[in-house]
Each structure stands twice: as structure tokens, then as C-alpha cells.
Write a protein that holds these residues in place. Structure first.
Motif, PDB file in Angstrom:
ATOM      1  N   GLN A  39       0.843  -1.181   0.000  1.00  0.00           N
ATOM      2  CA  GLN A  39       0.000   0.000   0.000  1.00  0.00           C
ATOM      3  C   GLN A  39       0.879   1.233   0.000  1.00  0.00           C
ATOM      4  O   GLN A  39       1.622   1.483   0.948  1.00  0.00           O
ATOM      5  N   ALA A  40       0.792   1.991  -1.086  1.00  0.00           N
ATOM      6  CA  ALA A  40       1.533   3.232  -1.223  1.00  0.00           C
ATOM      7  C   ALA A  40       0.699   4.389  -0.688  1.00  0.00           C
ATOM      8  O   ALA A  40      -0.531   4.290  -0.600  1.00  0.00           O
ATOM      9  N   PRO A  41       1.336   5.497  -0.339  1.00  0.00           N
ATOM     10  CA  PRO A  41       0.591   6.650   0.170  1.00  0.00           C
ATOM     11  C   PRO A  41      -0.496   7.101  -0.798  1.00  0.00           C
ATOM     12  O   PRO A  41      -0.244   7.286  -1.987  1.00  0.00           O
ATOM     13  N   GLY A  42      -1.707   7.243  -0.288  1.00  0.00           N
ATOM     14  CA  GLY A  42      -2.814   7.701  -1.099  1.00  0.00           C
ATOM     15  C   GLY A  42      -3.402   6.680  -2.049  1.00  0.00           C
ATOM     16  O   GLY A  42      -4.270   7.022  -2.852  1.00  0.00           O
ATOM     17  N   LYS A  43      -2.960   5.440  -1.969  1.00  0.00           N
ATOM     18  CA  LYS A  43      -3.444   4.399  -2.867  1.00  0.00           C
ATOM     19  C   LYS A  43      -4.024   3.226  -2.083  1.00  0.00           C
ATOM     20  O   LYS A  43      -3.758   3.056  -0.893  1.00  0.00           O
ATOM     21  N   GLU A  44      -4.820   2.434  -2.780  1.00  0.00           N
ATOM     22  CA  GLU A  44      -5.399   1.251  -2.175  1.00  0.00           C
ATOM     23  C   GLU A  44      -4.369   0.131  -2.087  1.00  0.00           C
ATOM     24  O   GLU A  44      -3.405   0.087  -2.853  1.00  0.00           O
ATOM     25  N   PRO A  87      11.232   3.886  -7.732  1.00  0.00           N
ATOM     26  CA  PRO A  87      10.545   4.724  -6.738  1.00  0.00           C
ATOM     27  C   PRO A  87       9.068   4.369  -6.594  1.00  0.00           C
ATOM     28  O   PRO A  87       8.516   4.507  -5.495  1.00  0.00           O
ATOM     29  N   GLU A  88       8.439   3.909  -7.667  1.00  0.00           N
ATOM     30  CA  GLU A  88       7.040   3.518  -7.629  1.00  0.00           C
ATOM     31  C   GLU A  88       6.783   2.301  -6.742  1.00  0.00           C
ATOM     32  O   GLU A  88       5.628   2.010  -6.416  1.00  0.00           O
ATOM     33  N   ASP A  89       7.831   1.585  -6.369  1.00  0.00           N
ATOM     34  CA  ASP A  89       7.685   0.437  -5.482  1.00  0.00           C
ATOM     35  C   ASP A  89       7.597   0.848  -4.016  1.00  0.00           C
ATOM     36  O   ASP A  89       7.364  -0.005  -3.153  1.00  0.00           O
ATOM     37  N   THR A  90       7.799   2.115  -3.735  1.00  0.00           N
ATOM     38  CA  THR A  90       7.734   2.599  -2.363  1.00  0.00           C
ATOM     39  C   THR A  90       6.349   2.361  -1.784  1.00  0.00           C
ATOM     40  O   THR A  90       5.347   2.796  -2.347  1.00  0.00           O
ATOM     41  N   ALA A  91       6.295   1.659  -0.666  1.00  0.00           N
ATOM     42  CA  ALA A  91       5.025   1.308  -0.044  1.00  0.00           C
ATOM     43  C   ALA A  91       5.293   0.553   1.248  1.00  0.00           C
ATOM     44  O   ALA A  91       6.424   0.160   1.533  1.00  0.00           O
ATOM     45  N   GLN A 111       2.105  -6.932  10.350  1.00  0.00           N
ATOM     46  CA  GLN A 111       2.113  -5.524  10.733  1.00  0.00           C
ATOM     47  C   GLN A 111       2.607  -4.607   9.620  1.00  0.00           C
ATOM     48  O   GLN A 111       2.403  -3.397   9.677  1.00  0.00           O
ATOM     49  N   GLY A 112       3.243  -5.173   8.621  1.00  0.00           N
ATOM     50  CA  GLY A 112       3.770  -4.408   7.509  1.00  0.00           C
ATOM     51  C   GLY A 112       5.216  -4.005   7.716  1.00  0.00           C
ATOM     52  O   GLY A 112       5.679  -3.836   8.844  1.00  0.00           O
ATOM     53  N   THR A 113       5.924  -3.851   6.608  1.00  0.00           N
ATOM     54  CA  THR A 113       7.299  -3.370   6.640  1.00  0.00           C
ATOM     55  C   THR A 113       7.477  -2.327   5.542  1.00  0.00           C
ATOM     56  O   THR A 113       7.041  -2.517   4.407  1.00  0.00           O
ATOM     57  N   GLN A 114       8.089  -1.211   5.893  1.00  0.00           N
ATOM     58  CA  GLN A 114       8.226  -0.086   4.970  1.00  0.00           C
ATOM     59  C   GLN A 114       9.368  -0.304   3.994  1.00  0.00           C
ATOM     60  O   GLN A 114      10.489  -0.622   4.392  1.00  0.00           O
ATOM     61  N   VAL A 115       9.070  -0.117   2.716  1.00  0.00           N
ATOM     62  CA  VAL A 115      10.083  -0.129   1.662  1.00  0.00           C
ATOM     63  C   VAL A 115      10.089   1.240   1.007  1.00  0.00           C
ATOM     64  O   VAL A 115       9.062   1.696   0.510  1.00  0.00           O
TER      65      VAL A 115
END
Length: 119
Positions: A39-44, A87-91, A111-115
Motif C-alpha cells: 500500500q503506497a501513500p494515497g493508494k489502495e 521509486p514507484e515500489d515505495t510502499a 504488521q507491515g514493513t516499509q520499503v
């Protein structure tokens, strides 16, 4: 209790690589299907890759040829090898497992991990 724990996220430059891990407990790992979502910022939240108990795999078109999902049953772990990162893989990347429990579908999430892919 079913638990999924992601690890391996971090900051990487464009073109770099990263390997995520998802440790699973509370279920018979060898017979379940496990997926990676992001899940990227502002996206589903979107499906990235899925690996089935028979080792068949599915990938989102955006990551085909760059990402590889695998599993190591002896360690109850699913991996996501990410190469040629953009950069588009950032999520935030999440590990997922679902099952029918008392005839109802139930989703389990880590819990998720930030990339973050940035120069």
C-alpha cells in the motif's frame, strides 16, 4: 493464534535490491497459500505476488520480471526478492494469509514493513 511477521524493509536506491521475509506461525504452513500486498501513500492496497502450497505463483504485472516470491517450509517463511527497484515500489508491504473458518473467509495480516526507494 495465526501470526504473520514481516521484516527486511528499508531504504534502497533505485535499481537496488531488497529481500522481505514473512514468518508464519499458528497454522500448518506447508499447506497454505501466502501473498504479499503493498500500500503506497494515497493508494489502495494491491496484490503484489502470491505463492501457493504447490509452489505455483502469481505476480502483478508491475513487478513481473523484477520480483520473486518463494517459500521455505522448514522455516515457515515466505520471501519476496525485489530487484531493479523503482521509486514507484515505495510502499508498506504486508504478508497475507486467508482461510475459511466456520464457513466464513478470514484474512490474516502482518504488521507491515516499509520499503522506500529513493536516491
Amino acid at each position: 493464534q495465526v501470526q504473520l511477521v514481516e521484516s527486511g524493509g528499508g531504504l534502497v536506491q533505485p535499481g537496488g535490491s531488497l529481500r522481505l521475509s514473512c514468518g508464519v506461525s499458528g497454522t500448518i504452513f506447508s499447506i497454505i497459500d501466502v501473498a504479499w500486498y503493498r500500500q503506497a501513500p494515497g493508494k489502495e492496497r494491491e496484490l503484489v505476488a502470491k505463492i501457493f502450497s504447490d509452489l505455483n505463483t502469481n505476480y502483478a504485472d508491475s513487478v513481473k520480471g523484477r520480483f520473486t516470491i518463494s517459500r521455505e517450509n522448514a522455516k515457515n517463511t515466505v520471501y519476496l526478492q525485489m530487484n531493479s527497484l523503482k521509486p514507484e515500489d515505495t510502499a508498506v508491504y504486508y504478508c497475507n494469509y486467508n482461510r475459511l473458518r466456520f464457513a466464513k473467509p478470514v484474512d490474516y495480516w502482518g504488521q507491515g514493513t516499509q520499503v522506500t526507494v529513493s536516491s
